[in-house]
Design a protein around this motif. Structure first.
Motif, PDB file in Angstrom:
ATOM      1  N   ALA A 481      23.876  13.005  -1.230  1.00  0.00           N
ATOM      2  CA  ALA A 481      22.613  12.508  -0.679  1.00  0.00           C
ATOM      3  C   ALA A 481      22.842  11.646   0.561  1.00  0.00           C
ATOM      4  CB  ALA A 481      21.859  11.738  -1.756  1.00  0.00           C
ATOM      5  N   ASP A 482      21.986  10.629   0.732  1.00  0.00           N
ATOM      6  CA  ASP A 482      22.018   9.800   1.936  1.00  0.00           C
ATOM      7  C   ASP A 482      23.357   9.095   2.105  1.00  0.00           C
ATOM      8  OD1 ASP A 482      19.420  10.516   2.080  1.00  0.00           O
ATOM      9  OD2 ASP A 482      18.598   8.613   1.436  1.00  0.00           O
ATOM     10  N   GLY A 483      23.675   8.815   3.366  1.00  0.00           N
ATOM     11  CA  GLY A 483      24.874   8.035   3.676  1.00  0.00           C
ATOM     12  C   GLY A 483      24.489   6.691   4.276  1.00  0.00           C
ATOM     13  N   ILE A 484      24.028   5.779   3.439  1.00  0.00           N
ATOM     14  CA  ILE A 484      23.687   4.424   3.906  1.00  0.00           C
ATOM     15  C   ILE A 484      24.946   3.580   3.711  1.00  0.00           C
ATOM     16  CG2 ILE A 484      22.021   2.526   3.804  1.00  0.00           C
ATOM     17  CD1 ILE A 484      20.747   5.238   4.318  1.00  0.00           C
ATOM     18  N   CYS A 485      25.849   3.635   4.673  1.00  0.00           N
ATOM     19  CA  CYS A 485      27.148   2.968   4.556  1.00  0.00           C
ATOM     20  C   CYS A 485      27.089   1.575   5.201  1.00  0.00           C
ATOM     21  CB  CYS A 485      28.237   3.806   5.214  1.00  0.00           C
ATOM     22  SG  CYS A 485      28.420   5.444   4.474  1.00  0.00           S
ATOM     23  N   HIS A 486      27.738   0.608   4.546  1.00  0.00           N
ATOM     24  CA  HIS A 486      27.735  -0.780   5.004  1.00  0.00           C
ATOM     25  C   HIS A 486      29.134  -1.232   5.404  1.00  0.00           C
ATOM     26  CE1 HIS A 486      24.203  -0.460   2.369  1.00  0.00           C
ATOM     27  NE2 HIS A 486      23.690  -1.501   2.990  1.00  0.00           N
ATOM     28  N   VAL A 487      29.176  -2.102   6.400  1.00  0.00           N
ATOM     29  CA  VAL A 487      30.375  -2.892   6.686  1.00  0.00           C
ATOM     30  C   VAL A 487      29.971  -4.364   6.562  1.00  0.00           C
ATOM     31  CG1 VAL A 487      32.098  -3.568   8.389  1.00  0.00           C
ATOM     32  CG2 VAL A 487      31.398  -1.168   8.223  1.00  0.00           C
ATOM     33  N   TYR A 488      30.668  -5.080   5.680  1.00  0.00           N
ATOM     34  CA  TYR A 488      30.418  -6.516   5.516  1.00  0.00           C
ATOM     35  C   TYR A 488      31.566  -7.289   6.157  1.00  0.00           C
ATOM     36  CZ  TYR A 488      30.560 -11.143   3.346  1.00  0.00           C
ATOM     37  OH  TYR A 488      30.646 -12.498   3.141  1.00  0.00           O
ATOM     38  N   VAL A 489      31.239  -8.123   7.142  1.00  0.00           N
ATOM     39  CA  VAL A 489      32.240  -8.957   7.811  1.00  0.00           C
ATOM     40  C   VAL A 489      32.159 -10.355   7.209  1.00  0.00           C
ATOM     41  CG1 VAL A 489      33.093  -9.835  10.003  1.00  0.00           C
ATOM     42  CG2 VAL A 489      32.014  -7.575   9.910  1.00  0.00           C
ATOM     43  N   ASP A 490      33.216 -10.720   6.499  1.00  0.00           N
ATOM     44  CA  ASP A 490      33.265 -12.002   5.795  1.00  0.00           C
ATOM     45  C   ASP A 490      33.611 -13.132   6.766  1.00  0.00           C
ATOM     46  OD1 ASP A 490      33.170 -13.470   3.291  1.00  0.00           O
ATOM     47  OD2 ASP A 490      35.334 -13.711   3.531  1.00  0.00           O
ATOM     48  N   LYS A 491      33.406 -14.378   6.333  1.00  0.00           N
ATOM     49  CA  LYS A 491      33.688 -15.538   7.191  1.00  0.00           C
ATOM     50  C   LYS A 491      35.161 -15.654   7.529  1.00  0.00           C
ATOM     51  CE  LYS A 491      34.051 -18.780   3.286  1.00  0.00           C
ATOM     52  NZ  LYS A 491      33.535 -20.035   2.691  1.00  0.00           N
ATOM     53  N   LEU A 520      26.534  -6.086   7.722  1.00  0.00           N
ATOM     54  CA  LEU A 520      26.234  -7.359   7.068  1.00  0.00           C
ATOM     55  C   LEU A 520      27.238  -8.401   7.539  1.00  0.00           C
ATOM     56  CD1 LEU A 520      25.680  -6.052   3.408  1.00  0.00           C
ATOM     57  CD2 LEU A 520      23.926  -6.528   5.133  1.00  0.00           C
ATOM     58  N   VAL A 521      26.763  -9.572   7.899  1.00  0.00           N
ATOM     59  CA  VAL A 521      27.661 -10.624   8.402  1.00  0.00           C
ATOM     60  C   VAL A 521      27.431 -11.917   7.627  1.00  0.00           C
ATOM     61  CG1 VAL A 521      27.833  -9.638  10.727  1.00  0.00           C
ATOM     62  CG2 VAL A 521      26.007 -11.257  10.215  1.00  0.00           C
ATOM     63  N   HIS A 522      28.523 -12.633   7.376  1.00  0.00           N
ATOM     64  CA  HIS A 522      28.443 -13.921   6.688  1.00  0.00           C
ATOM     65  C   HIS A 522      27.709 -14.919   7.582  1.00  0.00           C
ATOM     66  CE1 HIS A 522      29.665 -17.633   4.698  1.00  0.00           C
ATOM     67  NE2 HIS A 522      30.106 -16.910   3.669  1.00  0.00           N
ATOM     68  N   LYS A 523      26.908 -15.794   6.975  1.00  0.00           N
ATOM     69  CA  LYS A 523      26.074 -16.723   7.746  1.00  0.00           C
ATOM     70  C   LYS A 523      26.894 -17.644   8.644  1.00  0.00           C
ATOM     71  CE  LYS A 523      25.803 -20.115   3.962  1.00  0.00           C
ATOM     72  NZ  LYS A 523      24.898 -20.860   3.059  1.00  0.00           N
ATOM     73  N   GLU A 524      28.159 -17.955   8.249  1.00  0.00           N
ATOM     74  CA  GLU A 524      28.975 -18.858   9.068  1.00  0.00           C
ATOM     75  C   GLU A 524      29.376 -18.229  10.399  1.00  0.00           C
ATOM     76  OE1 GLU A 524      32.225 -20.801   7.155  1.00  0.00           O
ATOM     77  OE2 GLU A 524      31.043 -21.435   5.416  1.00  0.00           O
ATOM     78  N   SER A 569      22.629   8.190  14.301  1.00  0.00           N
ATOM     79  CA  SER A 569      22.663   8.115  15.762  1.00  0.00           C
ATOM     80  C   SER A 569      23.247   6.761  16.171  1.00  0.00           C
ATOM     81  CB  SER A 569      21.246   8.278  16.327  1.00  0.00           C
ATOM     82  OG  SER A 569      20.408   7.234  15.842  1.00  0.00           O
ATOM     83  N   MET A 570      23.182   6.453  17.473  1.00  0.00           N
ATOM     84  CA  MET A 570      23.748   5.189  17.978  1.00  0.00           C
ATOM     85  C   MET A 570      22.771   4.035  17.734  1.00  0.00           C
ATOM     86  SD  MET A 570      26.842   5.559  19.286  1.00  0.00           S
ATOM     87  CE  MET A 570      27.165   4.555  20.741  1.00  0.00           C
ATOM     88  N   ASN A 571      22.401   3.861  16.492  1.00  0.00           N
ATOM     89  CA  ASN A 571      21.549   2.760  16.044  1.00  0.00           C
ATOM     90  C   ASN A 571      22.130   2.212  14.751  1.00  0.00           C
ATOM     91  OD1 ASN A 571      19.730   4.888  17.427  1.00  0.00           O
ATOM     92  ND2 ASN A 571      18.505   3.040  17.535  1.00  0.00           N
ATOM     93  N   CYS A 572      21.881   0.936  14.504  1.00  0.00           N
ATOM     94  CA  CYS A 572      22.271   0.375  13.210  1.00  0.00           C
ATOM     95  C   CYS A 572      21.393  -0.835  12.913  1.00  0.00           C
ATOM     96  CB  CYS A 572      23.751  -0.008  13.178  1.00  0.00           C
ATOM     97  SG  CYS A 572      24.182  -1.468  14.152  1.00  0.00           S
ATOM     98  N   THR A 573      21.482  -1.304  11.674  1.00  0.00           N
ATOM     99  CA  THR A 573      20.750  -2.486  11.239  1.00  0.00           C
ATOM    100  C   THR A 573      21.737  -3.628  11.019  1.00  0.00           C
ATOM    101  OG1 THR A 573      19.044  -1.157  10.160  1.00  0.00           O
ATOM    102  CG2 THR A 573      19.273  -3.439   9.423  1.00  0.00           C
ATOM    103  N   LEU A 574      21.367  -4.833  11.458  1.00  0.00           N
ATOM    104  CA  LEU A 574      22.186  -6.035  11.253  1.00  0.00           C
ATOM    105  C   LEU A 574      21.416  -7.007  10.365  1.00  0.00           C
ATOM    106  CD1 LEU A 574      24.599  -7.979  12.074  1.00  0.00           C
ATOM    107  CD2 LEU A 574      23.099  -8.764  13.914  1.00  0.00           C
ATOM    108  N   GLU A 575      22.117  -7.552   9.360  1.00  0.00           N
ATOM    109  CA  GLU A 575      21.494  -8.585   8.548  1.00  0.00           C
ATOM    110  C   GLU A 575      22.518  -9.667   8.208  1.00  0.00           C
ATOM    111  OE1 GLU A 575      19.128 -10.189   8.182  1.00  0.00           O
ATOM    112  OE2 GLU A 575      17.900  -9.778   6.420  1.00  0.00           O
ATOM    113  N   ILE A 576      22.001 -10.899   8.062  1.00  0.00           N
ATOM    114  CA  ILE A 576      22.836 -12.061   7.746  1.00  0.00           C
ATOM    115  C   ILE A 576      22.742 -12.324   6.248  1.00  0.00           C
ATOM    116  CG2 ILE A 576      23.195 -14.518   8.204  1.00  0.00           C
ATOM    117  CD1 ILE A 576      21.540 -13.958  10.867  1.00  0.00           C
TER     118      ILE A 576
END
Length: 698
Positions: A481-491, A520-524, A569-576
Motif C-alpha cells: 500500500a502507501d509509502g508514508i516514510c518518515h525520517v526522524y532527526v533526533d537532538k 520529523l525533527v526534535h524541538k531542540e 514528488s519533490m514535496n515533503c511535510t515537516l513537523e516538530i
C-alpha cells in the motif's frame, strides 16, 4: 460484448447504486412472477455486493403479482352464476397487499440461496414530507448497507392515500421510477439504473424498425423529438415515466442508465462501462461529437466549455501528466542496466525450489523434510512503473510460479513490449502462458473469483486499492500500500549525516514508495539552528516543504494537506516533535508501516526507535531508499509488503515460496502409536553441511 464507452469512465468511481426493476421485468405475460429474471437480478446484485458496491433495490411488481393471485382466489370461490356476471376490476390496494408479501418472500428466498440478506422497506408519498422520516431513512439504510444487507424498497400501495396509486401522478413521487430517483438523491447514490423491458430509450416506439437506440440522452436536443410507445403492460408509466425520472435525477447530479432487465448480466456490464442502454448525465451535452451538432449547438458548447476552462487553475490548464508519473514511466538506460543486473543476480542465486529447510528423524528409518515450494499462480496488479513488470516476471520464473500481470494504463505499450521480450525467452516446453498480461481492468473482477486457480493476489498501490481487492476476493491478498516514510532527526544527530540522509531519502527518487514523505525533527533543533540547516538543504535541491500544525505556525510554512499524504514528488511535510517517544507516536498514527528511519548518535535512543516502531523496515542512520529488494540482496522484489502475515517488507524469492513436507519411510504404520518409537532428531545441520560439501566438490 459491447464496446467500452469512453464517456462512461465515471463509472469506475461508483460505490452506491440504486437499481429499479419494473413490473414488466418482475412478472411474466400471465402476471406470475418471472423467476428466471428475478434470479438473474439477484445473482448480479450478489456479485456487486461481494465486490464492495452498496446496492439499493427498488422493486415494482407487487400489484401485478397480487392481481394474479386474487383472480385465482376469486375464481376458486365463484359460482357458475357469478362467472356469468360482468367482472369488476380487482381493488388495486388489495392486490398490492397480497402481492407484496409474495414478492418479498421470493426475494428473501433467492437472496438466501446466494448467502445475501435483504430487508423490506415500504414507503408512501406522505412519509417524505417529514424531515425526521428522511433523516431516519438515511440512517437506517446506511446501517443496513454497512452490514452488506440489500434494502428492497417499494411504495406501500396498500395504505397509500392516493386515489389510485397506479394512475395518480401527483405528489413528491408518483411511481416507482420517480421513487427510485428520489431515493438516489436522498441516499446520495452514485448511479441510478432503471431496468426496463426494452434495451433503452429509442428515437420512436421500439417496435418501429426505423427507431434507433439512443446511447446518450441530450435533453436540449431530444426533449421534443422522441415519440414514446405504450406504457408497460402492468406498470404505471412505461418509458415516459422512466425518462422523466432519469432527467430529474441526472440534472440533480446522479447519473442514470436505462437498460433492459431481460438480459441476465446488464447491470454488471453497465458498471464495466460497456455501451449499453441509455445514459442520462448532467454533462452529456458536452460529450456529443461535432458531427452531431448544428452550428448553434457547437457555438453554445464552445462557450460553456470556455467558461469551465477559465475556472480551472493555471496548473490544471497546463495539462499533461504529473512529473512524478512521468518519472515512473521512464525507462532510461540506467534503469534498464539496473534491471538487467538484478535479473543476473536472480539467475546466479542458489536454487530456491526444493531446498530442505528442516530435516527431522521421526523414528528409526523414517525421515521428514520440510522443503521450499512455489506458491502456484500469482495475480499482481501494479502501478504505472514498467520496470515492475520485469522484476515481478523474473521473480516468478525464478520461483517456479505462474503469473498474471495487470499494469497501469499509462504504461500499456511499454508493458506489452516487455512482456513480449520476456515470454519469447521462455522455452516452448514450458509455454508462453506461464506469464499472462491482463490488458483490461474489466477482467480483474472475473480473475478475483478464481480462488481455485489463483493462489495469491498482490496489489501494489493505494490503501483504497488494496482494501477494494481484499473485499472482492476469497484469494489471499498480500498488500503493498502507501509509502508514508518518515525520517526522524533526533537532538543528538550528526547534522552533516542528517542532511545527507534527508536529502537522499527525498531526492534520490521522489516517486518511489520508499522515499521520505515526512521529516520529523526534535524541538531542540529549532533552538540550535538544525532545522534551518535542513530546510535550506532541501529547498536548495528544489524540494517544496509543507508544515504540520506546529511547524507551520513557527516556520511560516504552507499547511500540509494531511500527515497521511504520499506526495511522490519533490514535496515533503515537516513537523516538530518533543522527543523520540512523540516521533514514534506520530509514525504509528500517521505512517503506513512501510519504512522509517532515525538519525541519532545516541545508541539508547536508536535502539528504542528500532524496537518500538512497528514498520516493515526500520533504519538507524541510513536512508529509507535502502528499503528495496535489490539493495537487500534479494535480486528483485515483487513489492514491499505492509502486511504482517507470510511476508513483510521487500518481497523477493522467499516471499513467493511456501513449504511442503516430504516423508521417506520404510513401511511405518501408526497403529495407535503402539509400535512407533519417536526420536524427533533434528538432522537439519547435518543436511546443510552435506549439501554445502556437495556444492563445493561440484
Amino acid at each position: 460484448m459491447a464496446a467500452i464507452d469512453p464517456t462512461r469512465g465515471f463509472l469506475k468511481d461508483v460505490k452506491r447504486i440504486v437499481i429499479k426493476v419494473g413490473t414488466a421485468v418482475v412478472t411474466r405475460e400471465d402476471g406470475r412472477l418471472a423467476l428466471g429474471r428475478l434470479g438473474a437480478l439477484c445473482e448480479q446484485i450478489q456479485i456487486l455486493n461481494s465486490q464492495g458496491f452498496e446496492v439499493i433495490l427498488v422493486s415494482s411488481g407487487a400489484v401485478g403479482a397480487g392481481r394474479q393471485r386474487l383472480r385465482y382466489r376469486k375464481l376458486v370461490h365463484s359460482s357458475f352464476a357469478d362467472l356469468q356476471k360482468p367482472q369488476v376490476e380487482l381493488d388495486g390496494k388489495a392486490c398490492a397487499a397480497v402481492g407484496q408479501n409474495g414478492l418479498m418472500a421470493l426475494y428473501d428466498t433467492l437472496f438466501s440461496q446466494l448467502d445475501v440478506t435483504s430487508a423490506q422497506l415500504l414507503v408512501t408519498d406522505n412519509d417524505f414530507r417529514s424531515p425526521e422520516f428522511r433523516k431516519q431513512l438515511t440512517e437506517t439504510v446506511d446501517s443496513l448497507l454497512s452490514y452488506k444487507v440489500i434494502p428492497v424498497f417499494n411504495e406501500n400501495d396498500a395504505v397509500s392515500t392516493r386515489r389510485a396509486p397506479y394512475e395518480d401522478s401527483s405528489g413528491i413521487f408518483w411511481d416507482n421510477d420517480s421513487l427510485a430517483a428520489l431515493l438516489a438523491l436522498e441516499l446520495k447514490a452514485d448511479l441510478l439504473v432503471l431496468l426496463s423491458d426494452v434495451d433503452g430509450l429509442y428515437s420512436g416506439p421500439p417496435s418501429d424498425p426505423q427507431s434507433k437506440l439512443i446511447y446518450t440522452y441530450i435533453k436540449e436536443k431530444l426533449e421534443n423529438t422522441i415519440t414514446f410507445g405504450d406504457k408497460s403492460r402492468l406498470g404505471r408509466g412505461g418509458m415516459t415515466a422512466k425518462v422523466k425520472a432519469a432527467v430529474y435525477a441526472s440534472q440533480a447530479g446522479i447519473p442514470v442508465i436505462i437498460t433492459s432487465g431481460f438480459a441476465g448480466d446488464n447491470i454488471v456490464r453497465v458498471l464495466q462501462g460497456q455501451r449499453i442502454g441509455t445514459l442520462f448525465h448532467q454533462d452529456a451535452h458536452t460529450w456529443v461529437s461535432n458531427g452531431e451538432l448544428n452550428a448553434r449547438d457547437m457555438a453554445v458548447a464552445a462557450r460553456e466549455s470556455s467558461r469551465r476552462l477559465q475556472a480551472m487553475s493555471a496548473k490544471g490548464r497546463n495539462a499533461g501528466y504529473e512529473t512524478s508519473l512521468v518519472s515512473r514511466l521512464a525507462l532510461k538506460p540506467g534503469k534498464v542496466a539496473s534491471l538487467a543486473k538484478a535479473i543476473r543476480v536472480l539467475a546466479n542465486m542458489e536454487e530456491p525450489i526444493g531446498q530442505v529447510l528442516k530435516r527431522t528423524e521421526l523414528s528409526d528409518g523414517f525421515i521428514l523434510d520440510k522443503t521450499s515450494s512455489p506458491l502456484g499462480v500469482l495475480l499482481v496488479i501494479f502501478e504505472s512503473r514498467p520496470e515492475a513488470l520485469v522484476q515481478i516476471a523474473s521473480l516468478a520464473i525464478r520461483t517456479g510460479n505462474g503469473l498474471l500481470l495487470k499494469g497501469g494504463k499509462e504504461a500499456k505499450r511499454s508493458n506489452a513490449i516487455l512482456h513480449k521480450i520476456i515470454t519469447s525467452a521462455i522455452p516452448e516446453s514450458v509455454g508462453g502462458g506461464l506469464i499472462g498480461l491482463v490488458t483490461s481492468r474489466d477482467e480483474i473482477p472475473e480473475l478475483l473469483k478464481l480462488d481455485d486457480v489463483i493462489d495469491l493476489v498482490i496489489p501494489r498501490g493505494s490503501n483504497k486499492l488494496v482494501s477494494q481487492i481484499k473485499s472482492s476476493t476469497k484469494i489471499p491478498v498480500l498488500g503493498h500500500a502507501d509509502g508514508i516514510c518518515h525520517v526522524y532527526v533526533d537532538k543528538s544527530a550528526d547534522m552533516e549525516m542528517a542532511k545527507n540522509i534527508v536529502l537522499d531519502a527525498k531526492t534520490d527518487y521522489p516517486a518511489a514508495c520508499n522515499a521520505m514523505e515526512t521529516l520529523l525533527v526534535h524541538k531542540e533543533l529549532m533552538e540550535n539552528g538544525g532545522v534551518n540547516e535542513l530546510l535550506i538543504e532541501l529547498q536548495t535541491k528544489g524540494v517544496s516543504i509543507n508544515g504540520g500544525p506546529r511547524a507551520s505556525s513557527v516556520l511560516n510554512l504552507t499547511p500540509a494537506p494531511s500527515f497521511h499524504h504520499e506526495y511522490g514528488s519533490m514535496n515533503c511535510t515537516l513537523e516538530i516533535v518533543d522527543d523520540v517517544y512523540a516521533a514514534i507516536d506520530h509514525i504509528h498514527k500517521h505512517g503506513s508501516a512501510h519504512t522509517d528511519c532515525i538519525v541519532t548518535e545516541d545508541r539508547e535512543v536508536a535502539d528504542l526507535f528500532l524496537s518500538q516502531v512497528d514498520s516493515a523496515a526500520v533504519f538507524h542512520n541510513a536512508s529509507t531508499r535502502f528499503s528495496d529488494g535489490f539493495r537487500f540482496g534479494l535480486g528483485a522484489e515483487v513489492g514491499i509488503s505492509t502486511s504482517r502475515i507470510h511476508a513483510r517488507g521487500p518481497v523477493g524469492v522467499e516471499g513467493l515460496l511456501t513449504t511442503r513436507w516430504i516423508a521417506r519411510g520404510s513401511g511405518q504404520v501408526v497403529d495407535n502409536d503402539k509400535g512407533v518409537v519417536y526420536t524427533h532428531k533434528d538432522l537439519t545441520t547435518t543436511t546443510t553441511h552435506n549439501n554445502n560439501n556437495h556444492k563445493a566438490a561440484a
